[in-house]
Scaffold this motif. Structure first.
Motif, mmCIF file in Angstrom:
data_model
loop_
_atom_site.group_PDB
_atom_site.id
_atom_site.type_symbol
_atom_site.label_atom_id
_atom_site.label_comp_id
_atom_site.label_asym_id
_atom_site.label_seq_id
_atom_site.Cartn_x
_atom_site.Cartn_y
_atom_site.Cartn_z
ATOM 1 N N GLU A 67 0.785 -1.034 -0.064
ATOM 2 C CA GLU A 67 -0.098 -0.082 0.059
ATOM 3 C C GLU A 67 1.074 1.190 0.004
ATOM 4 O O GLU A 67 0.666 2.315 -0.593
ATOM 5 C CB GLU A 67 -0.960 -0.023 1.261
ATOM 6 C CG GLU A 67 -2.034 -0.955 1.120
ATOM 7 C CD GLU A 67 -2.779 -1.058 2.410
ATOM 8 O OE1 GLU A 67 -2.468 -0.633 3.312
ATOM 9 O OE2 GLU A 67 -4.034 -1.640 2.319
ATOM 10 N N PRO A 76 -0.779 -0.066 -9.286
ATOM 11 C CA PRO A 76 -1.204 -1.440 -8.809
ATOM 12 C C PRO A 76 -1.974 -2.168 -10.075
ATOM 13 O O PRO A 76 -2.404 -1.700 -11.017
ATOM 14 C CB PRO A 76 -2.019 -1.133 -7.692
ATOM 15 C CG PRO A 76 -2.812 0.214 -8.360
ATOM 16 C CD PRO A 76 -1.769 0.955 -8.893
ATOM 17 N N ILE A 77 -2.293 -3.483 -9.760
ATOM 18 C CA ILE A 77 -3.372 -4.008 -10.504
ATOM 19 C C ILE A 77 -4.529 -4.264 -9.628
ATOM 20 O O ILE A 77 -4.468 -3.800 -8.503
ATOM 21 C CB ILE A 77 -2.755 -5.546 -10.697
ATOM 22 C CG1 ILE A 77 -2.574 -6.364 -9.354
ATOM 23 C CG2 ILE A 77 -1.283 -5.474 -11.558
ATOM 24 C CD1 ILE A 77 -2.090 -7.910 -9.455
ATOM 25 N N THR A 78 -5.705 -4.603 -10.281
ATOM 26 C CA THR A 78 -7.160 -4.708 -9.646
ATOM 27 C C THR A 78 -6.917 -5.591 -8.520
ATOM 28 O O THR A 78 -6.036 -6.888 -8.730
ATOM 29 C CB THR A 78 -7.911 -4.950 -10.355
ATOM 30 O OG1 THR A 78 -7.845 -6.194 -10.890
ATOM 31 C CG2 THR A 78 -8.080 -3.580 -11.584
ATOM 32 N N ASN A 79 -7.631 -5.675 -7.558
ATOM 33 C CA ASN A 79 -7.681 -6.606 -6.252
ATOM 34 C C ASN A 79 -8.310 -7.992 -6.958
ATOM 35 O O ASN A 79 -7.980 -8.846 -6.431
ATOM 36 C CB ASN A 79 -8.859 -5.830 -5.420
ATOM 37 C CG ASN A 79 -7.806 -5.151 -4.386
ATOM 38 O OD1 ASN A 79 -6.687 -4.923 -4.643
ATOM 39 N ND2 ASN A 79 -8.802 -4.032 -3.801
ATOM 40 N N HIS A 81 -7.721 -9.063 -9.895
ATOM 41 C CA HIS A 81 -6.675 -9.930 -10.547
ATOM 42 C C HIS A 81 -5.591 -10.454 -9.605
ATOM 43 O O HIS A 81 -5.172 -11.402 -9.837
ATOM 44 C CB HIS A 81 -6.126 -8.984 -11.684
ATOM 45 C CG HIS A 81 -6.765 -8.761 -12.825
ATOM 46 N ND1 HIS A 81 -6.449 -7.723 -13.689
ATOM 47 C CD2 HIS A 81 -7.983 -9.031 -13.176
ATOM 48 C CE1 HIS A 81 -7.537 -7.641 -14.570
ATOM 49 N NE2 HIS A 81 -8.435 -8.453 -14.229
ATOM 50 N N PHE A 82 -5.464 -9.833 -8.317
ATOM 51 C CA PHE A 82 -4.537 -9.945 -7.381
ATOM 52 C C PHE A 82 -5.147 -11.550 -7.059
ATOM 53 O O PHE A 82 -4.313 -12.642 -6.554
ATOM 54 C CB PHE A 82 -4.490 -9.058 -6.402
ATOM 55 C CG PHE A 82 -3.750 -9.501 -5.191
ATOM 56 C CD1 PHE A 82 -2.525 -9.431 -5.044
ATOM 57 C CD2 PHE A 82 -4.481 -10.083 -4.262
ATOM 58 C CE1 PHE A 82 -1.623 -9.847 -4.066
ATOM 59 C CE2 PHE A 82 -3.686 -10.455 -2.982
ATOM 60 C CZ PHE A 82 -2.390 -10.447 -2.947
ATOM 61 N N HIS A 104 -0.311 -7.006 -17.711
ATOM 62 C CA HIS A 104 0.219 -6.964 -16.418
ATOM 63 C C HIS A 104 1.802 -7.003 -16.276
ATOM 64 O O HIS A 104 2.294 -6.574 -15.290
ATOM 65 C CB HIS A 104 -0.220 -8.436 -15.805
ATOM 66 C CG HIS A 104 -1.784 -8.251 -15.507
ATOM 67 N ND1 HIS A 104 -2.723 -8.677 -16.414
ATOM 68 C CD2 HIS A 104 -2.392 -7.915 -14.246
ATOM 69 C CE1 HIS A 104 -3.996 -8.318 -15.966
ATOM 70 N NE2 HIS A 104 -3.810 -8.262 -14.859
ATOM 71 N N SER A 225 -1.025 -4.812 -5.260
ATOM 72 C CA SER A 225 -2.311 -4.397 -5.311
ATOM 73 C C SER A 225 -2.506 -3.932 -3.741
ATOM 74 O O SER A 225 -1.601 -3.989 -2.824
ATOM 75 C CB SER A 225 -3.193 -5.662 -5.346
ATOM 76 O OG SER A 225 -3.454 -6.354 -4.329
ATOM 77 N N SER A 226 -3.714 -3.208 -3.357
ATOM 78 C CA SER A 226 -4.071 -2.904 -1.990
ATOM 79 C C SER A 226 -4.229 -4.203 -1.085
ATOM 80 O O SER A 226 -4.231 -3.988 0.306
ATOM 81 C CB SER A 226 -5.280 -2.109 -2.047
ATOM 82 O OG SER A 226 -6.438 -2.841 -2.462
#
Length: 338
Positions: A67, A76-79, A81-82, A104, A225-226
């Motif tokens: 973060e 970041p990538i999307t959550n 996709h994470f 990515h 990602s977050s």
């Protein structure tokens, strides 16, 4: 150790070997088999680590660092996709030889090279590439991994891709989000376009021409990602750039949008290399051109598109090509170094 211990649900076990106590950590993998890895010889500091793990199994330190990196400018990538990539990584897909390709990888390059791309070139595709049979020789003889079981274990509703009742190997789609796909790819080694079953990965792979060029030099990187970081493998960024120009001419019809994205991503990376290390880019380009006349023809198509869309950048590339000598390349270009 922090990454391995805190990311997995399992237990520590102590074994005595030749009179010396050693610690191991074990957990159950996606194929319901027990996975065990070596931690180290018994010591006071290691026992302290084990106690901390037992006291706080859900450590969020890595998530907090991810973060922080995002707040400091990393993309970041999307959550969503994470949540797909992280289980695949934890269950050994990338350790088995899989390589993450597409946007990515492009996101990872920006973070690693220290730049923020001008265009937000996002995508709902999760494209994976694997060298298939040519890489399996490097795997342990007892290695096994069922990718389809792992995809099902995500519990996100992915189903094998199909059209008019025909199932296509190597691809999974989300029924409520048709653009959200998992594509497993490999190099095309025959005239057939039929999916090839890979024993080591336990799934079919879709053959694509030219993709093996991007798989010959790879590097492990971190995507953010977050929800935390994920450790993946991607192609060398210079190879990625010239490969994108090569495949530009292959795009047509419904793939015109992707062709534009290929060109934009190639231009962004080419600009970075011309500003920082043009010799590395040109060395990767010479390797690609040396693959044969078919490769040269397609690459020239990509160069023409680059000239039409990014004229000044193309002129800079031509000037760099005119003065390039193979001996100019520093083999340690900083990308693959520790």
């Amino acid at each position: 150790m922090q990454r391995g211990v805190n990311a997995l649900n399992g237990s520590f076990n102590r074994k005595k070997v030749s009179g010396i106590d050693y610690w191991y950590f074990q957990y159950t993998g996606a194929n319901s088999k027990l996975v065990q890895f070596f931690v180290g010889p018994d010591s006071e500091s290691l026992r302290k680590l084990i106690d901390e793990k037992k006291a706080a199994p859900d450590s969020t330190s890595l998530r907090a660092m991810a973060e922080s990196a995002i707040k400091l400018g990393c993309r970041p990538i999307t959550n969503e996709h994470f949540k797909v990539l992280s289980p695949l990584e934890q269950h050994g897909l990338f350790a088995a030889g899989a390589v993450l390709v597409g946007t990515h990888a492009f996101i990872a390059y920006g973070n690693m090279l220290g730049v923020r791309w001008k265009d937000q070139l996002g995508t709902e595709d999760l494209d994976f590439a694997h060298a298939g049979r040519s890489v399996s020789v490097a795997l342990p003889s007892n290695f096994s991994l069922n990718t389809q079981d792992i995809v099902h274990s995500l519990e996100m509703g992915f189903l094998p891709a199909s059209t008019f009742g025909k199932v296509f190997g190597g691809s999974f789609v989300h029924p409520k989000q048709p653009e959200f796909r998992l594509d497993f790819l490999t190099a095309k080694t025959s005239e057939s376009d039929a999916p090839v079953f890979n024993v080591q990965l336990g799934t079919s792979l879709q053959p694509l021409p030219f993709i093996h060029y991007s798989l010959e030099e790879v590097q492990q990187v971190v995507l953010l990602s977050s929800l935390g970081p994920v450790f993946v493998t991607v192609p060398h960024p210079a190879r990625y750039a010239v490969h994108k120009l090569l495949v530009f001419g292959e795009r047509s019809g419904a793939y015109v949008v992707k062709a534009k994205k290929d060109l934009d991503q190639a231009a962004a990376l080419i600009e970075w290399y011309l500003n920082n290390n043009s010799a590395v880019l040109l060395e990767k380009e010479s390797v690609l051109i040396g693959q044969g006349k078919g490769w040269q023809k397609r690459y020239e198509t990509g160069l023409k598109a680059l000239a039409n869309t990014y004229g000044q950048l193309h002129k800079r590339l031509e000037l760099a090509r005119a003065s390039f000598r193979p001996g100019d390349v520093n083999k340690d270009d900083g990308w693959a170094s520790e």
